[in-house]
Design a protein around this motif. Structure first.
Motif, PDB file in Angstrom:
ATOM      1  N   TRP A 236       0.830  -1.200   0.000  1.00 33.96           N
ATOM      2  CA  TRP A 236       0.000   0.000   0.000  1.00 33.96           C
ATOM      3  C   TRP A 236       0.870   1.259   0.000  1.00 33.96           C
ATOM      4  N   THR A 240       0.616   3.856  -2.989  1.00 35.51           N
ATOM      5  CA  THR A 240       0.162   5.239  -2.834  1.00 35.51           C
ATOM      6  C   THR A 240       1.274   6.227  -3.156  1.00 35.51           C
TER       7      THR A 240
ATOM      8  N   ASP B 155      -9.113  12.101  -0.083  1.00 32.19           N
ATOM      9  CA  ASP B 155      -9.548  11.274   1.038  1.00 32.19           C
ATOM     10  C   ASP B 155     -10.914  11.754   1.529  1.00 32.19           C
ATOM     11  N   TYR B 185     -13.493   8.385  -4.342  1.00 32.98           N
ATOM     12  CA  TYR B 185     -12.516   8.952  -3.416  1.00 32.98           C
ATOM     13  C   TYR B 185     -11.192   8.262  -3.656  1.00 32.98           C
ATOM     14  N   ARG B 186     -10.114   8.896  -3.223  1.00 34.53           N
ATOM     15  CA  ARG B 186      -8.801   8.247  -3.292  1.00 34.53           C
ATOM     16  C   ARG B 186      -8.555   7.607  -1.943  1.00 34.53           C
ATOM     17  N   GLU B 187      -8.608   6.281  -1.900  1.00 38.82           N
ATOM     18  CA  GLU B 187      -8.515   5.611  -0.610  1.00 38.82           C
ATOM     19  C   GLU B 187      -7.130   5.750   0.012  1.00 38.82           C
ATOM     20  N   SER B 188      -6.144   6.043  -0.820  1.00 38.65           N
ATOM     21  CA  SER B 188      -4.799   6.179  -0.282  1.00 38.65           C
ATOM     22  C   SER B 188      -4.675   7.455   0.536  1.00 38.65           C
TER      23      SER B 188
END
Lengths: 563, 303
Positions: A236, A240, B155, B185-188
């Motif tokens: 992750w 990201t 987010d 949405y950008r989950e990161s």
């Protein structure tokens, strides 16, 4: 299995109807297919992305890091499974009818109390199982912090629900007549369980425990995405930060780990098998030899658990320190908030609407995966590729034999990759092509479960005794497959497919937090916006969904065989 | 065993358990811990936080440690649950922390740029070239074009990536959940992920922290040009919990305010944090406008 053509037709109609309804319920984004330009653009996006796969980060530091994370992931899975089993066992005892109630009719307060205990334990197991490990981790992270311990606990909770449920069913499924002799001696129910029921169910239990362990390794490798440590956290982080070369290295590590687990579990299964007539029986089928192999396996299991504790020791003590710091008030607010649902009408309506998403994902992905896995079962079967001469009497030249080997290995390889890459990781890749939304999630669940189903479908096929296949006379391989093997395999396939449906619905919930929407997304969203009571409603909905599917499977009288 | 013994044993256990978490937090801390909102490149954030921890350790004369937060909510929960003593938060999370802290949480300092922060709406260059969207002086003009566009917020807990763009879209009469073909949405949590998704064409339009876009290189900017800039609002802040004592909180604030743009070491930290000149002192009440937006926003997206 459907006995008459009309039954088959009815089954197909029902499935077609369900698939259509599900397809209509989902907010598809299929713009990729609407124009040639969009299609080409999607391919070039995927191309750019996949180009990175040719250039993984193979620096000593990265490789060393991935190797140690693989070890950590394995440790999380081992400890999570072990703890889960430990937690499941007493709950399963109290959820098994044959142990709590026994055969004799009970009346009065004692009987009622026993029934309450039984139902409460069953519900606790449903609740543990209904919430995906991914979401358990989200709930636990504020307490135990970002580390492997959170992963261990999250896996343990969800695995306990699954083990407890299945063990209690396996015990209840043993025909009481088989332990009648022991009962008639006046032995207590616990004695009957220990010396009568449990030994009879042991084989099925071992097989299921092993199967779930494989699932646990796959889940442990992605649980880090939500703070559970192991490969997932690194995956992750690199994802990201758009460090694609690192993402690729980690994905390779992940695939290697799940593949090794897959092969290791197969090896363990061979060691446990006691079918002296099986052509691929491990050498030395005598009782003593089997007992020795089991002993070695038992020592190996204990060694793995001790090893896992050693590997995770610093993280376990870290988590204990984190937990001690947590303020009582926060813990109380957080847990009571999540336990008490908001029962307002608009919330309930929202719960119902959002429950359709994981359900629809489950229906479509399971139907697609069942069809694909059925198609891949024959080319992936040892019986029909390598051993076919045993029942067809055919003689093959070296070229034809090589071709069959290639077909077999190719199919097994494809299926191995399909199931070796967890759903979340598939979404990462497919999302680049399909864009965000529900489409890559459905495709991800379908692909992953194809790999899972292909394996059990093939196993069922290979377990059909060759003597039964010999009886289909004057037929070539496809004929023997259709008229000899398939009718015997179909009932098991149906059961496997149905339980994959339950698993896929849960995957649909978990993927909600990476773009699929629905229950998982809404739970996470409300948790993020600190609307605990609404989040709780979505949490309870997951549990109820699992209970619903479970009761449906009981009503359909399907026997639970796997996760 | 008699029943009374069992009960008293259980009661003792319960008391012990209830006491364990809270008993330890009373004493004055021997070390300080902080988290940083993970809204940015994680490797870089970790590096910057480590540098800051070192500098604060020097200036405060006590060990200061950095504890990573997994997401925005995690950063807030860390503070409230006593895993950390102070934290770098966005506007919405600042208000969340103040509310969840029940009178014990207060803003320590903010950046000069945060008093007039902005959101950029950006679009994929090819989508602009195809005439599907263009520069918008009035956000309401987006309404007719949204049907054919995919859109992403940052987010879910981001101020510049979700709260404020949703607020301004709502004011312009656009319900993002209905208007766009897909709104996600950008989950990161990273604004970089929003930028990257728009650059690659994974999504057509996105909303992000303007500072993050400005930091990108020219090639990236040209692939995802700005189509709309929102009016200004208040955003990021350092936020602390008074369980460590008001005096210590005051010293932390003072340390941030003292970071000197003319000192090379301090300048490096100010640059890493995107401060133009200096950190400024601030009051909780300055974030009231954000609370108002948060509370008055139609909450259809939560149901």
């Amino acid at each position: 299995m459907p006995k008459r053509p009309t039954d088959l037709r009815r089954l197909l109609l029902v499935l077609l109807g369900l698939a259509t309804l599900s397809a209509l319920a989902l907010p598809w984004n299929l713009s990729v297919f609407t124009s040639a330009d969009a299609f080409l653009a999607a391919w070039s996006r995927l191309g750019n992305y996949l180009a990175a796969f040719g250039a993984p980060d193979l620096s000593g530091e990265m490789v060393g890091n991935v190797l140690s994370l693989m070890l950590e992931t394995l440790a999380v899975a081992v400890l999570g499974t072990a703890l889960g089993l430990l937690l499941a066992y007493p709950l399963a005892l109290l959820a098994a009818r044959c142990i709590v109630l026994g055969e004799e009719q009970r009346s009065g307060a004692g009987g009622a109390l026993r029934r309450v205990v039984l139902e409460v334990c069953r519900f606790v197991l449903d609740a543990l199982r209904g919430v995906p490990d991914f979401l358990w981790a989200i709930v636990l992270v504020p307490l135990t912090g970002i580390n492997a311990t959170t992963g261990v606990l999250a896996l343990a909770l969800s695995v306990a629900g699954i083990y407890g449920k299945v063990l209690s069913e396996q015990w209840d499924n043993i025909d009481p007549q088989r332990y009648q002799a022991l009962r008639s001696t006046g032995a207590s129910r616990l004695t009957v369980f220990l010396y009568g029921i449990q030994p009879l169910a042991a084989r099925a239990m071992q097989s299921f425990v092993l199967m779930r362990f494989e699932c646990a390794v796959r889940n442990a490798s992605v649980i880090g995405v939500v703070g559970g440590g192991g490969l997932g956290t690194a995956l992750w982080d690199h994802y990201t930060d758009s460090r694609w070369d690192g993402v690729v290295t980690i994905l390779f590590g992940l695939l290697l780990l799940t593949t090794l687990t897959d092969l290791g579990a197969n090896f363990a299964r061979r060691q446990l098998r006691v079918d002296p007539n099986h052509p691929h029986q491990a050498a030395g089928g005598s009782r003593q030899a089997v007992a020795r192999r089991r002993g070695v396996l038992g020592v190996a299991v204990v060694a793995m658990i001790v090893g896992a504790i050693v590997v995770l020791w610093s993280q376990l003590s870290n988590a204990a320190t984190e937990l001690r710091r947590v303020e009582w008030q926060f813990l109380a607010d957080f847990t009571t908030g999540l336990a008490i649902p908001d029962l307002g009408l608009d919330t309930l309506w929202s719960v119902v609407r959002h429950a359709t998403v994981p359900l629809a994902i489950g229906v479509i992905a399971t139907i697609a995966a069942t069809l694909l896995a059925s198609a891949l079962a024959y080319p992936g079967s040892v019986a029909f590729q390598l051993d076919a001469f045993r029942f067809t009497g055919e003689r093959l030249g070296p070229a034809a034999r090589t071709l069959r080997w290639l077909t077999l290995l190719g199919t097994k390889g494809i299926a191995l990759v399909m199931r070796g890459v967890p759903e979340v990781a598939w979404v990462v890749v497919l999302g680049v092509f399909f864009q965000i939304g529900v489409t890559p999630c459905v495709a991800a669940v379908a692909l992953h479960s194809t790999g899972v189903l292909q394996r059990v479908f093939t196993e069922t096929l290979d377990n059909v005794p060759y003597t039964a296949l010999e009886k289909v006379s004057h037929a070539r391989r496809p004929g023997i497959f259709l008229y000899g093997a398939l009718p015997r395999a179909l009932p098991d396939w149906r059961t496997y497919a149905f339980f994959q449906f339950e698993v896929n619905v849960r995957a649909g919930i978990a993927l909600g937090i990476v773009g699929a929407g629905g229950l998982g997304h809404m739970f996470d969203f409300n948790l993020d916006w600190r609307e605990y009571s609404t989040a709780s409603s979505f949490l309870w909905a997951m549990v109820l969904l699992t209970v619903g599917i479970d009761r449906l499977s009981r009503w359909l009288q399907l026997r639970r065989l796997r996760c | 065993m008699p029943k009374s013994t069992i009960f008293s044993a259980a009661a003792a256990l319960l008391t012990l358990f209830a006491c364990l978490p809270s008993c330890t937090s009373e004493a004055a801390p021997r070390e300080l811990r902080f988290s940083v909102l993970p809204d940015f490149h994680k490797t870089e954030t970790d590096k910057n936080a480590a540098t800051l921890a070192e500098r604060l350790t020097q200036k405060l004369g006590m060990p200061v440690k950095y504890l990573r937060a997994n997401d925005y909510t995690g950063a807030v929960n860390n503070l409230i649950s006593n895993k950390i003593d102070f934290v770098w938060l966005g506007g919405k999370t600042t208000v969340d922390a103040i509310d969840a802290g029940k009178g014990h949480v207060r803003v320590l300092a903010t950046r000069d740029v945060d008093l007039a922060f902005k959101t950029y709406f950006i679009a994929n260059a090819d989508v602009i070239a195809a005439g599907r969207i263009g520069p918008l002086t009035d956000l309401a003009d987006l309404k007719s074009k949204a049907r054919d566009l995919t859109f992403t917020f940052g987010d879910k807990n981001s101020t510049s990536g979700h709260l404020m763009p949703r607020h301004f879209l709502t004011q312009a009469g656009i319900d993002p959940d209905q208007a766009f073909k897909v709104a996600g949405y950008r989950e990161s949590g990273s604004h970089g992920a929003t930028l990257e998704a728009v650059v690659s064409g994974e999504v057509d339009v996105g909303a992000l922290n303007y500072g993050h876009w400005e930091k990108a290189d020219a090639a990236t900017k040209s692939k995802a040009p700005v189509i709309h800039t929102t009016p200004p609002y208040v955003d990021y802040a350092w936020v602390g919990h008074d369980r460590i004592g008001k005096e210590l909180l005051g010293r932390i604030t003072a340390t941030f305010l003292e970071l000197d743009p003319d000192n090379a070491d301090d300048r490096a930290i100010l640059d890493a944090w995107g401060v133009k000149e200096r950190f400024l002192a601030a009051e909780n009440s300055q974030w009231d406008s954000i609370r108002q937006v948060r509370d008055s926003l139609p909450k259809g997206f939560l149901k």
